[in-house]
Design a protein around this motif. Structure first.
Motif: not given
Length: 900
Positions: A698, A702, A712-713, A716-717, A719-720, A741
């Motif tokens: 991840w 990212a 944006d993608d 998302e990763l 945050a995962e 982040t």
């Protein structure tokens, strides 16, 4: 004694001679600058060397030879030859100064060959000098040919030569027996006519293709043909034994047979076996020596074919009686079990005491590190007692040392022979240990679970706990077994670190807590208690799990110490533990050490034919190669590791996919890299691994998406990964989550978030991630227009990349700096530790290793080790280049360059 005497052609060695000529001639390619010629005594090594050197033209040849009583003789001879050739040779003890003079002289020569015969007799300083000369002379017209016997030499000779023989620039030429065509040629020369097929076959059989023995035989035939020596029957058709023993009294031949059976013993045993008085045996020995049948000293034959011929002349039943009597005599005389066992191996039937003695011999062979000999003793013993469960276990364990897969299958069969419940449980423990080496964990889980279920309360609690702990350790290694063992593997909520006492159970609790990603403190404490609770020499099954838990909890020093202990104490698993230590070095950002460990692990795994533990070394070496920017090597290693064994592996499969993604990213195929990152995440989810650090797909995905502008993608990763990273809570995990982040953030907040991540990572062992944070921070500052601050951060990134050896990140930082027009004050010395930097400056100013060692109050060996590291980091070959690099560096700073 030379196998090919003056005036005789070198028969049967045309291919070897051409091979040497190609390597030794002026203008030959640089690789293979050292040639080692090996072979048994009398095989013709020296004659081959003579012929190869005689064919050289326009070449300075320096020749020396090792002597049994003087290990430094070879180096003295070589230096004397150099002086005669006109070289100005200084004190060789100061190799750097000596080599500087030698290099100046050698650069003007077309070719220089150093030839050392009987190198096995050279002492350690001479071997070290030869090794240094070989490594430093790769750019000079220097070749080195070393001749050594495969067996002769003092204790430790093989170990002294191992480093030089395994160097990448060394080519080993093993001389085997002469082919039948060469034997026929030599026979034709000896008898003066075309030899018949039967005669040639006889010569091959009796000499074994050894030129020395063949010459001796043919000389004897020449004497017979000229009437100098009598022989009964036709020389061409009579057996060698018949010729040698013609006219020798029967009692002497009987004594010779006794010596052949015993393989050389004291006279009293020979006399007892021959059933003659000791005085008669002594007379026979003197007679046999006078006839050149026995050696001048001791009780050995001048030629092994003579001993074999005496034994072959006996009928099988008669030879069996001789062997049986010899075994009894040696046993009564307190001979070693292995010595007695050699005679028992020749018997068709074994008595009960003989089987027990063969087992003792096998134990002795294993104790001295020779499991292949132990197998020779155990196989006939097991055949004599097919229902002996203990013997079946001993055989299976010994087979497992050489062929883990076969040993595992034998242990499964031996398990069925165990009638006593305790013996059955102990055999199951051995099966579980073997499964970890043979990578048969899925099968072992089924067997161990069945043993636990069937035996139930018939086992004592300690043994049961041992077996349950091992079952869990084996189950963790197999992807398909995790779900079946969920209730056994998961520690109960009420089980704190102090509630568990068995080392294997502790290791299971540690690795489960680590893979679950929830309890770093408990995982580390369980792992440390597991390490304190077992001894690697008797059971190393908990090592990998405990080390993995420590690694994820950032207890890297303890993990490294434990792996070092396992490397030293568990030879059978050395390759895998070295590979794990290489991965730990990568985890801590020490790529130079990681490459050394992973490279050694890979070399060991390739030599261990028949073993199945080669996946981890290949992945470890690929991991380091990818980080160092060698994508071609990394890809090749990953393809080698891609096997059914890998896909059953719980931990190494997702790590393999992570490294594969990194390689594709480094090679420019970003779409493939993203797919592989995603597949890595799926592999982790399939087996329920929630720790965000085991294979942080991840985080890397990212960063890649942010590089592509897909913020944006990337967010998302990020945050995962942030939630599990916060739950795990180590500085590495939190720093990586914040960095992921940050790189996915747009706007003015981006710089501040990356600064925060960089500060957190600087307080962790995550050197590679810290350098990456500095890179992203520098790039973000460039984008923000703050060139001065960006320069500071990119310089810091380059410093860290040089120290860690991360060539991939270094090139990215160089490119960003070059595009922004930012120069750097970073010098090549930035990659060195303070101690290395100080030693490099002293060496660059001309101080010898001895002077530097005295000034710093350390050993010369320590200085040599540091300088070797300096040369590797600066990518130079020696002091001459070091002085140039230092001079250039101190005159002006190097400028960051773009990717080349």
């Amino acid at each position: 004694m030379d196998a090919n005497r003056p005036g005789r052609a070198l028969a049967g060695r045309d291919d070897e001679l051409r091979r040497l000529a190609a390597r030794l001639s002026p203008g030959a390619p640089g690789e293979g600058s050292v040639i080692v010629v090996r072979g048994q005594a009398g095989i013709g090594k020296s004659s081959l060397l003579d012929a190869a050197l005689a064919a050289l033209t326009d070449t300075v040849v320096c020749r020396g030879a090792g002597l049994p009583d003087e290990g430094a003789a070879a180096s003295r001879d070589l230096l004397a030859e150099l002086r005669r050739a006109g070289a100005r040779v200084s004190d060789p003890d100061d190799f750097a100064a000596w080599y500087e003079d030698f290099a100046d002289w050698a650069g003007g020569r077309s070719a220089i060959v150093f030839a050392v015969d009987d190198v096995q007799w050279c002492d350690e300083p001479t071997v070290r000098w030869l090794s240094l000369l070989a490594r430093h002379s790769t750019r000079l017209p220097v070749r080195m040919i070393l001749v050594r016997s495969a067996a002769d030499g003092p204790a430790g000779a093989a170990e002294r030569l191992a480093d030089l023989e395994s160097w990448y620039g060394t080519e080993v030429l093993d001389l085997g027996p002469l082919p039948a065509e060469a034997v026929a040629s030599l026979a034709r020369e000896a008898v003066g006519s075309e030899p018949g097929e039967a005669f040639v076959r006889h010569c091959v059989e009796q000499s074994g293709g050894n030129p020395l023995l063949l010459r001796e035989m043919l000389d004897e035939l020449g004497k017979v043909a000229s009437g100098i020596a009598p022989v009964a029957g036709s020389a061409a058709g009579a057996a060698l034994i018949h010729s040698l023993f013609a006219g020798v009294p029967d009692y002497a031949r009987t004594v010779a047979t006794a010596i052949a059976v015993l393989g050389g013993q004291d006279l009293s045993l020979v006399a007892r076996l021959a059933k003659v008085p000791a005085r008669t045996a002594g007379t026979a020995v003197e007679l046999l020596r006078s006839q050149h049948i026995l050696a001048v000293d001791g009780f050995s034959f001048r030629h092994d074919p003579v001993r074999d011929g005496l034994l072959d002349a006996l009928e099988p039943a008669e030879l069996g009686r001789w062997r049986r009597t010899a075994a009894i005599l040696l046993s009564d005389a307190a001979g070693s079990p292995e010595e007695v066992a050699e005679h028992l191996l020749e018997l068709a039937e074994l008595d009960a005491w003989m089987v027990d003695l063969l087992r003792d011999a096998a134990n002795a062979a294993c104790d001295r590190g020779a499991p292949w000999d132990a197998l020779r003793y155990l196989r006939p013993a097991a055949a004599a007692r097919p229902s002996d469960g203990g013997l079946a276990i001993q055989l299976a364990e010994t087979v497992a040392l050489l062929e883990p897969d076969s040993g595992f299958d034998l242990l499964r069969r031996a398990l069925e022979l165990q009638q006593d419940p305790v013996d059955r449980a102990r055999a199951a423990v051995k099966l579980g240990r073997a499964a970890l080496v043979a990578r048969r964990c899925g099968t072992a889980v089924t067997v161990l679970d069945r043993v636990l279920t069937v035996l139930g309360g018939e086992m004592d609690q300690q043994l049961r706990g041992h077996l349950e702990g091992l079952l869990c350790l084996v189950g963790i290694e197999d992807r398909d077994s995790l779900a079946k063992l969920d209730t056994r593997i998961q520690p109960r909520d009420e089980d704190g670190p102090e509630a568990v006492v068995d080392a294997r159970h502790l290791a299971v609790c540690a690795v489960v807590a680590a893979l679950d990603g929830t309890r770093p403190r408990e995982a580390a404490e369980w792992a440390m208690r597991a390490i304190r609770g077992y001894t690697p020499t008797t059971d190393d099954s908990a090592v990998s799990s405990a080390v993995l838990a420590l690694l994820l909890a950032d207890e890297v020093d303890v993990a490294r110490d434990e792996l070092t202990r396992a490397v030293e104490l568990v030879p059978a698993q050395r390759s895998e533990y070295l590979a794990f230590r290489g991965l730990l070095g990568h985890w801590c950002g020490d790529l130079a050490t990681a490459a050394a460990d992973a490279g050694q692990a890979y070399a060991l795994s390739r030599r261990a034919e028949g073993r199945t533990g080669g996946v981890v070394p290949r992945i470890a070496l690929a991991t380091v190669a990818a980080q160092q920017g060698d994508t071609t090597k990394a890809m090749k290693l990953l393809r080698e590791a891609d096997s059914p064994q890998l896909w059953d592996h719980t931990v190494m499969r997702p790590w393999f996919e992570l490294v594969d993604a990194r390689v594709h990213w480094a090679a420019g195929d970003r779409e493939a890299a993203l797919k592989l990152f995603q597949r890595c995440g799926e592999s982790l989810a399939d087996v329920g691994i929630a720790n965000p650090l085991l294979a942080p797909w991840w985080f890397e995905a990212a960063c890649l998406l942010a590089d592509e502008g897909r913020f944006d993608d990337a967010a998302e990763l990020a945050a995962e990964g942030t939630e599990p990273a916060s739950r795990w809570g180590t500085p590495r995990a939190i720093g990586m989550a914040k960095l992921a982040t940050a790189v996915a953030t747009r706007g003015h907040e981006r710089v501040g978030l990356i600064e925060e991540a960089a500060a957190i990572l600087a307080g962790s062992p995550a050197r590679l991630e810290e350098a990456l944070a500095e890179f992203h921070l520098g790039r973000a500052l460039v984008d923000a227009g703050d060139t001065a601050a960006a320069r500071t951060r990119l310089r810091r990134c380059v410093e860290l990349s040089l120290r860690t050896g991360d060539r991939f990140l270094l090139r990215r930082a160089q490119r960003i700096a070059a595009e922004a027009g930012i120069p750097s004050e970073v010098t090549p010395l930035a990659s060195l530790s303070p101690a290395e930097r100080h030693i490099a400056r002293l060496a660059g100013r001309g101080a010898s290793n001895r002077v530097i060692a005295e000034r710093l109050f350390v050993t010369v060996r320590t200085i040599e080790t540091h300088l070797t590291s300096v040369y590797r980091k600066l990518r130079i070959s020696g002091r001459a280049e070091l002085a140039a690099v230092l001079g250039h560096t101190e005159e002006r700073p190097a400028v960051l360059e773009g990717v080349r």
